[in-house]
Design a protein around this motif. Structure first.
Motif: not given
Length: 104
Positions: A49-53, A63-66, A84-89
């Motif tokens: 991923y590229r960032g949290i919006i 936000h991702t590449k596409d 480059d990685e995140m964990k959502v719970t």
């Protein structure tokens, strides 16, 4: 005059697809596309991923590449994130992928 943003055409994507198949490298690495791994409705790992919006307890937009990945649910929490990685719970109700580069 502003330069127009270039959108890769199908031939370029097809070439990259073939390249990933021939090189035996994972497509997410060659193409830079996000990879989602879900464990039940309680855990989601997002890679590339590229960032949290947006980040609330009921919606996380990434936000991702596409485009964007929208995670809807209750009591959502980003447990950790790296470049480059995140964990959502939490209680994940839906995941939506919105492609922002597709022609209108």
């Amino acid at each position: 005059m502003k330069a127009k943003r270039q959108i890769p055409d199908r031939r370029e994507r097809s070439f990259k697809n073939r390249l990933s198949e021939l090189s035996e490298l994972p497509k997410d690495v060659v193409l830079g596309i996000p990879m989602l791994t879900m464990v039940g409705q309680m855990e989601l790992n997002i890679e590339n991923y590229r960032g949290i919006i947006e980040y609330t307890d009921s919606l996380i937009r990434v936000h991702t590449k596409d485009g964007q990945i929208r995670v809807n649910g209750k009591n959502l929490k980003v447990e950790y994130y790296t470049n480059d990685e995140m964990k959502v719970t939490g209680h994940i109700v839906s995941i939506e992928y919105v492609n922002l580069t597709a022609p209108s």
